[in-house]
Design an enzyme around this catalytic site. Structure first.
Site, PDB file in Angstrom:
ATOM      1  N   LYS A 116      64.526  55.423  28.740  1.00  0.00           N
ATOM      2  CA  LYS A 116      63.665  55.605  29.777  1.00  0.00           C
ATOM      3  C   LYS A 116      62.757  56.808  30.006  1.00  0.00           C
ATOM      4  O   LYS A 116      61.679  56.884  30.421  1.00  0.00           O
ATOM      5  CB  LYS A 116      64.656  55.701  31.268  1.00  0.00           C
ATOM      6  CG  LYS A 116      65.053  54.338  31.361  1.00  0.00           C
ATOM      7  CD  LYS A 116      65.919  53.887  32.625  1.00  0.00           C
ATOM      8  CE  LYS A 116      66.218  52.672  32.823  1.00  0.00           C
ATOM      9  NZ  LYS A 116      67.173  52.025  33.482  1.00  0.00           N
ATOM     10  N   GLU A 200      65.181  61.238  39.166  1.00  0.00           N
ATOM     11  CA  GLU A 200      64.060  60.450  39.918  1.00  0.00           C
ATOM     12  C   GLU A 200      64.394  60.642  41.377  1.00  0.00           C
ATOM     13  O   GLU A 200      65.404  60.846  41.798  1.00  0.00           O
ATOM     14  CB  GLU A 200      64.494  59.226  39.542  1.00  0.00           C
ATOM     15  CG  GLU A 200      63.561  58.580  38.271  1.00  0.00           C
ATOM     16  CD  GLU A 200      63.317  56.977  38.121  1.00  0.00           C
ATOM     17  OE1 GLU A 200      63.943  56.159  39.038  1.00  0.00           O
ATOM     18  OE2 GLU A 200      63.191  56.521  36.958  1.00  0.00           O
ATOM     19  N   HIS A 235      72.940  47.590  42.128  1.00  0.00           N
ATOM     20  CA  HIS A 235      71.851  47.699  41.151  1.00  0.00           C
ATOM     21  C   HIS A 235      71.694  46.547  40.444  1.00  0.00           C
ATOM     22  O   HIS A 235      70.720  46.618  39.380  1.00  0.00           O
ATOM     23  CB  HIS A 235      71.791  48.969  40.503  1.00  0.00           C
ATOM     24  CG  HIS A 235      71.996  50.298  41.286  1.00  0.00           C
ATOM     25  ND1 HIS A 235      71.204  50.622  42.372  1.00  0.00           N
ATOM     26  CD2 HIS A 235      73.005  51.120  41.428  1.00  0.00           C
ATOM     27  CE1 HIS A 235      71.659  51.839  43.107  1.00  0.00           C
ATOM     28  NE2 HIS A 235      72.798  52.079  42.411  1.00  0.00           N
ATOM     29  N   ARG A 292      62.030  41.909  26.827  1.00  0.00           N
ATOM     30  CA  ARG A 292      62.696  40.654  26.666  1.00  0.00           C
ATOM     31  C   ARG A 292      62.365  39.436  27.543  1.00  0.00           C
ATOM     32  O   ARG A 292      61.738  40.059  28.498  1.00  0.00           O
ATOM     33  CB  ARG A 292      64.155  41.003  26.314  1.00  0.00           C
ATOM     34  CG  ARG A 292      64.659  41.625  27.802  1.00  0.00           C
ATOM     35  CD  ARG A 292      66.161  41.547  27.735  1.00  0.00           C
ATOM     36  NE  ARG A 292      66.612  42.234  28.738  1.00  0.00           N
ATOM     37  CZ  ARG A 292      66.752  42.178  30.138  1.00  0.00           C
ATOM     38  NH1 ARG A 292      66.245  41.138  30.699  1.00  0.00           N
ATOM     39  NH2 ARG A 292      67.174  43.038  31.052  1.00  0.00           N
TER      40      ARG A 292
HETATM   41  P1  ADP Z   1      67.773  41.531  34.474  1.00  0.00           P
HETATM   42  O1  ADP Z   1      66.782  42.652  34.413  1.00  0.00           O
HETATM   43  O2  ADP Z   1      66.747  40.448  33.983  1.00  0.00           O
HETATM   44  O3  ADP Z   1      68.292  41.215  35.709  1.00  0.00           O
HETATM   45  P2  ADP Z   1      69.771  42.516  33.416  1.00  0.00           P
HETATM   46  O4  ADP Z   1      69.207  43.884  33.045  1.00  0.00           O
HETATM   47  O5  ADP Z   1      70.789  42.030  34.452  1.00  0.00           O
HETATM   48  O6  ADP Z   1      68.631  41.710  33.303  1.00  0.00           O
HETATM   49  O7  ADP Z   1      70.395  42.132  31.957  1.00  0.00           O
HETATM   50  C1  ADP Z   1      70.253  40.651  31.213  1.00  0.00           C
HETATM   51  C2  ADP Z   1      71.693  40.466  30.950  1.00  0.00           C
HETATM   52  O8  ADP Z   1      72.050  41.509  30.000  1.00  0.00           O
HETATM   53  C3  ADP Z   1      72.725  40.496  31.914  1.00  0.00           C
HETATM   54  O9  ADP Z   1      73.630  39.278  31.413  1.00  0.00           O
HETATM   55  C4  ADP Z   1      73.640  41.806  31.582  1.00  0.00           C
HETATM   56  O10 ADP Z   1      74.788  41.670  32.171  1.00  0.00           O
HETATM   57  C5  ADP Z   1      73.066  41.951  30.284  1.00  0.00           C
HETATM   58  N1  ADP Z   1      73.054  43.411  30.098  1.00  0.00           N
HETATM   59  C6  ADP Z   1      71.873  44.223  30.171  1.00  0.00           C
HETATM   60  N2  ADP Z   1      71.980  45.270  29.894  1.00  0.00           N
HETATM   61  C7  ADP Z   1      73.326  45.308  29.484  1.00  0.00           C
HETATM   62  C8  ADP Z   1      74.161  46.727  29.131  1.00  0.00           C
HETATM   63  N3  ADP Z   1      73.615  47.808  28.951  1.00  0.00           N
HETATM   64  N4  ADP Z   1      75.441  46.359  28.667  1.00  0.00           N
HETATM   65  C9  ADP Z   1      75.790  45.211  28.869  1.00  0.00           C
HETATM   66  N5  ADP Z   1      75.260  44.084  29.347  1.00  0.00           N
HETATM   67  C10 ADP Z   1      73.877  44.271  29.690  1.00  0.00           C
HETATM   68  P1  ADP Z   2      68.574  49.132  35.108  1.00  0.00           P
HETATM   69  O1  ADP Z   2      67.961  49.591  33.709  1.00  0.00           O
HETATM   70  O2  ADP Z   2      69.902  49.324  34.713  1.00  0.00           O
HETATM   71  O3  ADP Z   2      67.941  47.631  35.275  1.00  0.00           O
HETATM   72  P2  ADP Z   2      66.448  50.406  36.777  1.00  0.00           P
HETATM   73  O4  ADP Z   2      65.782  51.804  36.491  1.00  0.00           O
HETATM   74  O5  ADP Z   2      65.919  49.333  36.569  1.00  0.00           O
HETATM   75  O6  ADP Z   2      67.845  50.390  35.795  1.00  0.00           O
HETATM   76  O7  ADP Z   2      67.180  50.376  38.183  1.00  0.00           O
HETATM   77  C1  ADP Z   2      68.035  49.294  38.654  1.00  0.00           C
HETATM   78  C2  ADP Z   2      67.876  49.457  40.160  1.00  0.00           C
HETATM   79  O8  ADP Z   2      68.361  50.604  40.783  1.00  0.00           O
HETATM   80  C3  ADP Z   2      66.650  49.057  40.873  1.00  0.00           C
HETATM   81  O9  ADP Z   2      66.236  47.896  40.951  1.00  0.00           O
HETATM   82  C4  ADP Z   2      66.859  49.710  42.283  1.00  0.00           C
HETATM   83  O10 ADP Z   2      67.303  48.988  43.089  1.00  0.00           O
HETATM   84  C5  ADP Z   2      67.611  51.014  41.977  1.00  0.00           C
HETATM   85  N1  ADP Z   2      66.896  52.224  41.525  1.00  0.00           N
HETATM   86  C6  ADP Z   2      66.571  52.648  40.476  1.00  0.00           C
HETATM   87  N2  ADP Z   2      65.906  53.844  40.465  1.00  0.00           N
HETATM   88  C7  ADP Z   2      65.728  54.094  41.742  1.00  0.00           C
HETATM   89  C8  ADP Z   2      64.858  54.975  42.386  1.00  0.00           C
HETATM   90  N3  ADP Z   2      64.225  55.949  41.863  1.00  0.00           N
HETATM   91  N4  ADP Z   2      64.801  54.833  43.783  1.00  0.00           N
HETATM   92  C9  ADP Z   2      65.495  53.671  44.583  1.00  0.00           C
HETATM   93  N5  ADP Z   2      66.107  52.971  43.862  1.00  0.00           N
HETATM   94  C10 ADP Z   2      66.202  52.923  42.487  1.00  0.00           C
END
Ligand code: ADP
Ligand code: ADP
Ligand code: MG
Length: 502
Positions: A116, A200, A235, A292
């Site tokens: 990130k 952030e 989240h 992906r």
């Molecule tokens: P999306 O962004 O499409 O919601 P997710 O971030 O929820 O996708 O992840 C997609 C799939 O991969 C889910 O089944 C989630 O549980 C799994 N996954 C994603 N990141 C991780 C991680 N760091 N460790 C374990 N499972 C993960």
């Molecule tokens: P991941 O890789 O686990 O999916 P993300 O950076 O995509 O992590 O964040 C997952 C979720 O957490 C977001 O969809 C949002 O709901 C919340 N989130 C993350 N960063 C912020 C932020 N700066 N302010 C508010 N909500 C956040």
């Protein structure tokens, strides 16, 4: 020409990928762990290879075992699905070294976007607006406290290697800063083997809106509009819809352009998603890129009329993208819900076990991407998501009614699922109005609580009866041949003769 693909995944996403392969006349190869011998993806594939014991770090995450299976089955390409190795640059590299196409972006794009902090730096230099905050890992806690004062509370402490909602802490109070940084760090170290965390600004009333992109290897890139994914628990997305009910045509166009710029900045090729966090005034900030296919890809497929997996395969094969930005349109409204083997009325406790009965929803505008069947035992080793239910209708109102109808028709017994909870979400007034943000679940507990059962006594009697029935079924399963083998022609139709090499 790609003629044969190994799908390095399991469950519903493995089957979803194989469906497109079948339509394209491409042979599909499944891989399976000890726990997945009877899994539907093994039966659906043309061939299947055993890759190790049940735990994913001994099977689905072992690069060598998967490459081995790919060589034995002489495939042209590997599709990683999502989760597991889908965002693992080393895996993409290994495939390339073995002369096998990896259906996904380059290792470079994955590495840049997968971290990130690196992604934030790259996006800033590409003119994409990122969430205000730092672009260096926290090394000195006093420095971090100073920076947080400058940014102003609340802030998010986030793992640079984060994913799946892990390694993230919301800090609202001064006195929580130090402990939040340290717990985010240790969760990041345990989950990702990398304890780098950064800061952030917390965006108030946050909406999670993401853009689907497709880019080929010849420099062409289009976006396929947005998905609204603000219905989240811890989240993690629970319900997704497209179009976003808060989007305007102008902001959509701007964000789409930024999404394409983000992908181009890393010479992206394949399908990808640019996630943004958006506030109530529609100010938007780049959150991360998922390099992906996404769990919620079917809603885009339905509204934009594309098969994203077919596009991924064609791109990997070197074809030129045929989609033109000015020809793409959003048609109607689609909603997806994720069905989990969890008990929503008992703190979302995992609910593995044997599927006693399943009736999948059907009918106009309904798509169900699943993999479980009657007699199948959901293993406890993997993600508890068992299926995705997607509906489409000409308008949002009709799509919600259709989702309720499909959820009503969806019956699973033997395990607990999130279906009742999803049903209640469809009734939450702010969801119905389309005026909701990522706090919707925590703000609407009163609508999301289980409905009171008239007589607790009757409920107790019913659950004891169900439990006794379950135990006797379990006992039968142990002593007799697996239910699935009795009089089923699955054995014949999926596993052609000796193609399963155990
Ligand atoms: P999306 O962004 O499409 O919601 P997710 O971030 O929820 O996708 O992840 C997609 C799939 O991969 C889910 O089944 C989630 O549980 C799994 N996954 C994603 N990141 C991780 C991680 N760091 N460790 C374990 N499972 C993960
Ligand atoms: P991941 O890789 O686990 O999916 P993300 O950076 O995509 O992590 O964040 C997952 C979720 O957490 C977001 O969809 C949002 O709901 C919340 N989130 C993350 N960063 C912020 C932020 N700066 N302010 C508010 N909500 C956040
Ligand atoms: Mg994310």
């Amino acid at each position: 020409m790609i003629k044969k693909i190994l799908v390095a995944n399991r469950g519903e996403i493995a089957i979803r990928v194989m469906r497109s392969c079948r339509e394209m006349g491409i042979q599909s190869v499944a891989v399976f762990s000890e726990a997945d011998r009877t899994s539907m993806h093994v039966r659906y594939a043309d061939e299947a290879y055993y890759i190790g014991p049940a735990p994913s770090n001994e099977s689905y995450l072992v690069i060598d075992n998967i490459i081995d299976a790919a060589k034995k089955s002489a495939v042209d390409a590997i599709h990683p699905g999502y989760g597991f190795l889908s965002e693992n640059a080393e895996f993409a590299d290994c495939c390339e070294k073995e002369g096998i196409l990896f259906i996904g972006p380059s290792a470079y794009a994955m590495n840049t976007m997968g971290d990130k902090i690196t992604a934030r730096r790259k996006m800033q230099s590409a003119g994409v607006s990122v969430v205000p905050g730092t672009t260096d890992p926290i090394t000195d806690i006093n420095e971090a406290v100073k920076t947080i004062h400058e940014i102003g509370l609340p802030v998010m402490i986030k793992a640079s290697a984060g994913g799946g909602g892990k390694g993230m802490r919301l800090v609202t109070k001064e006195e929580d800063i130090v402990s939040s940084v340290s717990s985010a760090k240790s969760e990041a170290a345990a989950s990702f083997g990398n304890d780098a965390v950064y800061i952030e600004k917390y965006i108030n009333s946050p909406h999670h809106i993401e853009f689907q992109i497709l880019a080929d290897k010849h420099g062409n890139c289009v976006h396929l509009f947005e998905r609204e994914c603000s219905v989240q628990r811890r989240h993690q997305k629970v319900v997704e819809e497209t179009p976003s009910p808060i989007m305007t045509a102008e902001v959509r166009e701007e964000m789409g352009k930024q999404a394409v710029a983000a992908a181009k900045a890393v010479n992206y090729a394949g399908a990808g998603t640019i996630e943004f966090i958006v506030d109530d005034e529609l100010n938007y900030y780049f959150l991360e890129m998922n390099t992906r296919l996404q769990v919620e890809h079917p809603i885009t497929e339905r509204v934009v009329s594309v098969d994203l997996v077919k596009e991924q395969i064609k791109i990997a094969d070197g074809e030129v993208l045929q989609l033109k930005q000015d020809e793409l349109r959003q048609n109607g409204h689609a909603i997806e819900v994720r069905i989990y083997a969890e008990d929503p009325d008992n703190n979302f406790m995992p609910s593995p076990g044997i599927i006693k009965h399943i009736t999948e929803p059907l009918g106009l505008g309904v798509r169900h991407d699943g993999y479980v069947y009657e007699g199948y035992e959901i293993p406890m080793f993997y993600d508890p998501m068992i299926s995705k239910l997607i509906v489409w209708a000409p308008s949002r109102e009709e799509a919600i009614e259709r989702m309720k109808r499909a959820l009503y028709a969806y019956k699973i017994t033997g395990i607990k699922t999130s279906i009742p909870f999803l049903n209640r979400i469809m009734e939450v007034p702010s969801f119905v109005k389309g005026r909701y943000n990522t706090h919707i679940i925590q703000d609407n507990e009163k609508y999301l609580k289980p409905k009171k059962v008239k007589s607790q006594k009757l409920k107790d009697v019913a659950s004891i009866a169900a439990f006794v029935d379950y135990l006797s079924k379990l006992e039968k399963q142990k002593t007799s041949a697996p239910v699935t083998e009795q009089g089923s022609n699955w054995k014949e139709c999926g596993r052609k003769k000796n193609l399963i090499r155990l």
